[in-house]
Design a protein around this motif. Structure first.
Motif, mmCIF file in Angstrom:
data_model
loop_
_atom_site.group_PDB
_atom_site.id
_atom_site.type_symbol
_atom_site.label_atom_id
_atom_site.label_comp_id
_atom_site.label_asym_id
_atom_site.label_seq_id
_atom_site.Cartn_x
_atom_site.Cartn_y
_atom_site.Cartn_z
ATOM 1 N N PHE A 1 6.218 18.271 -5.317
ATOM 2 C CA PHE A 1 6.210 16.877 -4.847
ATOM 3 C C PHE A 1 5.553 16.801 -3.466
ATOM 4 C CE2 PHE A 1 7.427 12.797 -3.441
ATOM 5 C CZ PHE A 1 7.912 12.060 -4.508
ATOM 6 N N LYS A 2 5.916 17.724 -2.603
ATOM 7 C CA LYS A 2 5.327 17.738 -1.255
ATOM 8 C C LYS A 2 3.862 18.158 -1.289
ATOM 9 C CE LYS A 2 8.709 20.364 0.276
ATOM 10 N NZ LYS A 2 9.564 21.176 1.186
ATOM 11 N N ASN A 3 3.522 19.047 -2.217
ATOM 12 C CA ASN A 3 2.142 19.516 -2.310
ATOM 13 C C ASN A 3 1.151 18.405 -2.655
ATOM 14 O OD1 ASN A 3 2.702 22.181 -1.686
ATOM 15 N ND2 ASN A 3 2.893 22.837 -3.815
ATOM 16 N N THR A 4 1.639 17.381 -3.348
ATOM 17 C CA THR A 4 0.730 16.306 -3.753
ATOM 18 C C THR A 4 0.113 15.589 -2.559
ATOM 19 O OG1 THR A 4 2.587 14.748 -3.937
ATOM 20 C CG2 THR A 4 1.907 15.890 -5.943
ATOM 21 N N SER A 5 0.725 15.705 -1.388
ATOM 22 C CA SER A 5 0.175 15.034 -0.206
ATOM 23 C C SER A 5 -1.218 15.553 0.130
ATOM 24 C CB SER A 5 1.108 15.224 0.999
ATOM 25 O OG SER A 5 1.228 16.600 1.333
ATOM 26 N N LEU A 6 -1.559 16.745 -0.365
ATOM 27 C CA LEU A 6 -2.870 17.327 -0.054
ATOM 28 C C LEU A 6 -4.006 16.675 -0.824
ATOM 29 C CD1 LEU A 6 -1.891 21.116 0.097
ATOM 30 C CD2 LEU A 6 -2.419 19.612 2.018
ATOM 31 N N VAL A 7 -3.694 15.958 -1.909
ATOM 32 C CA VAL A 7 -4.784 15.346 -2.693
ATOM 33 C C VAL A 7 -5.492 14.244 -1.901
ATOM 34 C CG1 VAL A 7 -3.656 15.907 -4.878
ATOM 35 C CG2 VAL A 7 -3.319 13.630 -3.862
ATOM 36 N N LEU B 1 0.835 -1.201 0.000
ATOM 37 C CA LEU B 1 0.000 0.000 0.000
ATOM 38 C C LEU B 1 0.871 1.254 0.000
ATOM 39 C CD1 LEU B 1 -2.874 -0.909 2.507
ATOM 40 C CD2 LEU B 1 -2.845 -1.113 0.016
ATOM 41 N N PHE B 2 1.943 1.227 0.791
ATOM 42 C CA PHE B 2 2.862 2.363 0.812
ATOM 43 C C PHE B 2 3.496 2.572 -0.566
ATOM 44 C CE2 PHE B 2 3.026 1.568 5.473
ATOM 45 C CZ PHE B 2 2.731 2.850 5.901
ATOM 46 N N LEU B 3 3.928 1.488 -1.191
ATOM 47 C CA LEU B 3 4.580 1.602 -2.490
ATOM 48 C C LEU B 3 3.604 2.079 -3.560
ATOM 49 C CD1 LEU B 3 6.896 -1.548 -2.499
ATOM 50 C CD2 LEU B 3 7.500 0.823 -2.011
ATOM 51 N N TRP B 4 2.365 1.601 -3.497
ATOM 52 C CA TRP B 4 1.364 2.056 -4.455
ATOM 53 C C TRP B 4 1.074 3.549 -4.247
ATOM 54 C CZ3 TRP B 4 -0.541 1.020 -8.953
ATOM 55 C CH2 TRP B 4 -1.721 1.650 -9.372
ATOM 56 N N GLY B 5 0.954 3.945 -2.995
ATOM 57 C CA GLY B 5 0.728 5.353 -2.702
ATOM 58 C C GLY B 5 1.882 6.224 -3.171
ATOM 59 N N LEU B 6 3.111 5.722 -3.014
ATOM 60 C CA LEU B 6 4.281 6.464 -3.477
ATOM 61 C C LEU B 6 4.268 6.591 -4.997
ATOM 62 C CD1 LEU B 6 6.946 7.820 -2.712
ATOM 63 C CD2 LEU B 6 8.053 5.574 -2.893
ATOM 64 N N TRP B 7 3.877 5.522 -5.676
ATOM 65 C CA TRP B 7 3.784 5.556 -7.145
ATOM 66 C C TRP B 7 2.756 6.593 -7.600
ATOM 67 C CZ3 TRP B 7 5.590 5.113 -11.719
ATOM 68 C CH2 TRP B 7 4.754 4.959 -12.816
ATOM 69 N N ILE B 8 1.610 6.630 -6.944
ATOM 70 C CA ILE B 8 0.578 7.609 -7.287
ATOM 71 C C ILE B 8 1.085 9.032 -7.042
ATOM 72 C CG2 ILE B 8 -1.720 8.474 -6.679
ATOM 73 C CD1 ILE B 8 -1.736 5.898 -8.313
ATOM 74 N N THR B 9 1.818 9.215 -5.955
ATOM 75 C CA THR B 9 2.405 10.524 -5.666
ATOM 76 C C THR B 9 3.354 10.958 -6.773
ATOM 77 O OG1 THR B 9 2.206 10.287 -3.263
ATOM 78 C CG2 THR B 9 3.902 11.786 -4.066
ATOM 79 N N VAL B 10 4.196 10.034 -7.235
ATOM 80 C CA VAL B 10 5.138 10.337 -8.318
ATOM 81 C C VAL B 10 4.387 10.683 -9.603
ATOM 82 C CG1 VAL B 10 6.917 9.354 -9.818
ATOM 83 C CG2 VAL B 10 7.025 8.976 -7.351
ATOM 84 N N VAL B 11 3.345 9.920 -9.911
ATOM 85 C CA VAL B 11 2.555 10.171 -11.124
ATOM 86 C C VAL B 11 1.935 11.565 -11.090
ATOM 87 C CG1 VAL B 11 0.453 9.512 -12.376
ATOM 88 C CG2 VAL B 11 2.076 7.751 -11.634
ATOM 89 N N TYR B 12 1.337 11.922 -9.962
ATOM 90 C CA TYR B 12 0.702 13.239 -9.852
ATOM 91 C C TYR B 12 1.741 14.359 -9.843
ATOM 92 C CZ TYR B 12 -4.103 11.757 -9.349
ATOM 93 O OH TYR B 12 -5.346 11.252 -9.611
ATOM 94 N N THR B 13 2.904 14.088 -9.281
ATOM 95 C CA THR B 13 3.953 15.107 -9.268
ATOM 96 C C THR B 13 4.421 15.418 -10.683
ATOM 97 O OG1 THR B 13 4.736 14.438 -7.077
ATOM 98 C CG2 THR B 13 6.266 15.690 -8.456
ATOM 99 N N PHE B 14 4.848 14.388 -11.410
ATOM 100 C CA PHE B 14 5.399 14.627 -12.739
ATOM 101 C C PHE B 14 4.314 14.967 -13.753
ATOM 102 C CE2 PHE B 14 8.903 12.412 -10.717
ATOM 103 C CZ PHE B 14 9.985 13.150 -11.180
ATOM 104 N N GLY B 15 3.120 14.427 -13.561
ATOM 105 C CA GLY B 15 2.013 14.798 -14.437
ATOM 106 C C GLY B 15 1.663 16.266 -14.300
ATOM 107 N N SER B 16 1.557 16.740 -13.065
ATOM 108 C CA SER B 16 1.210 18.146 -12.835
ATOM 109 C C SER B 16 2.347 19.070 -13.242
ATOM 110 C CB SER B 16 0.832 18.372 -11.373
ATOM 111 O OG SER B 16 1.920 18.105 -10.505
ATOM 112 N N ILE B 17 3.599 18.617 -13.106
ATOM 113 C CA ILE B 17 4.729 19.422 -13.570
ATOM 114 C C ILE B 17 4.677 19.578 -15.085
ATOM 115 C CG2 ILE B 17 7.238 19.399 -13.899
ATOM 116 C CD1 ILE B 17 7.482 18.277 -11.056
ATOM 117 N N PHE B 18 4.390 18.498 -15.796
ATOM 118 C CA PHE B 18 4.300 18.562 -17.258
ATOM 119 C C PHE B 18 3.215 19.542 -17.699
ATOM 120 C CE2 PHE B 18 2.145 17.127 -21.132
ATOM 121 C CZ PHE B 18 3.187 17.224 -22.046
ATOM 122 N N PHE B 19 1.999 19.352 -17.176
ATOM 123 C CA PHE B 19 0.907 20.247 -17.548
ATOM 124 C C PHE B 19 1.157 21.666 -17.037
ATOM 125 C CE2 PHE B 19 -1.468 16.116 -17.569
ATOM 126 C CZ PHE B 19 -1.739 16.105 -18.930
ATOM 127 N N GLY B 20 1.795 21.767 -15.868
ATOM 128 C CA GLY B 20 2.102 23.073 -15.311
ATOM 129 C C GLY B 20 3.078 23.853 -16.182
#
Length: 221
Positions: free
Chosen positions: A160-166, A16-35
């Motif tokens: 990267f840290k901001n993604t924790s708010l989702v 569960l931790f690893l899956w959550g970390l993967w989702i965090t990475v996806v949202y980080t780099f996805g939002s950076i790209f669109f940003g």
């Protein structure tokens, strides 16, 4: 009273931790790209010289830079659907909000980097027959990138840290999964310590890399 640490009961949910970390990475780099895309468009609008476009871009920037990301997430997920009359998936709301938020900061980083270059260089480029586009690509942009890169990297680390708010809108990121593990084990100290350690493991190399790049750029100047 001595606390008896029990990481074993928590680490059995490592998947569960690893899956959550993967989702965090996806949202980080996805939002950076669109940003970055949003930031470039907004920066171009600010520098276009057309007042209405500049005003729209400035209003967007101030709205997203002057309100907390948590408030934006809640507004886009709970309030915005009432305006458009349609349900918005929490994952879409999270990516949209993160991208618009960081895009507002990237736009200012890009704009500041470009306007920091002396106007005389543009005039010199025009004097030798370069078009505005050519002078931007060949002269202004290479110099601006060196000045904006440290701020860009630092803002990306913050993202990267901001993604924790989702997690507040039930997106299964690392923070959300830590809460799930805590609910299963009733070990909040261990659950959230593991979460914090995973963030440190991911972010420490990035912050060190940002410091190294900034020092190299200062030396090259």
């Amino acid at each position: 009273m001595t606390y008896n640490w029990d990481f074993q009961s928590v680490w059995q949910y490592y998947d569960l931790f690893l899956w959550g970390l993967w989702i965090t990475v996806v949202y980080t780099f996805g939002s950076i790209f669109f940003g970055v895309v949003i930031g470039f468009i907004t920066c171009a609008a600010r520098l276009s010289g057309w007042k209405p476009l500049d005003i729209v871009a400035r209003v967007y920037q101030e709205l997203f830079r002057c309100t907390p990301l948590l408030v934006q997430l809640l507004w886009f997920y709970y309030a915005f659907p009432l305006l458009v009359g349609a349900t918005i998936d929490n994952r879409v709301a999270a990516m949209l909000t993160l991208s618009l938020y960081v895009g507002a900061f990237y736009a200012e980083i890009f704009r500041s980097g470009i306007v920091s270059i002396d106007k005389g260089q543009r005039e010199a480029a025009a004097a030798i027959g370069m078009s505005p586009a050519q002078s931007m690509i060949r002269i202004i942009w290479p110099q601006a990138v060196k000045r904006m890169l440290p701020s860009f990297i630092n803002q990306s680390v913050i993202q990267f840290k901001n993604t924790s708010l989702v997690s507040v809108i039930s997106v299964a990121d690392l923070a959300y999964m830590a809460a799930v593990v805590n609910g299963q084990t009733y070990r909040p100290l261990e659950s959230y310590t593991v979460m914090a350690l995973l963030y440190i493991i991911m972010l420490l190399p990035l912050t060190q890399a940002a410091d190294w790049i900034e020092k190299r750029l200062r030396v090259s100047d």
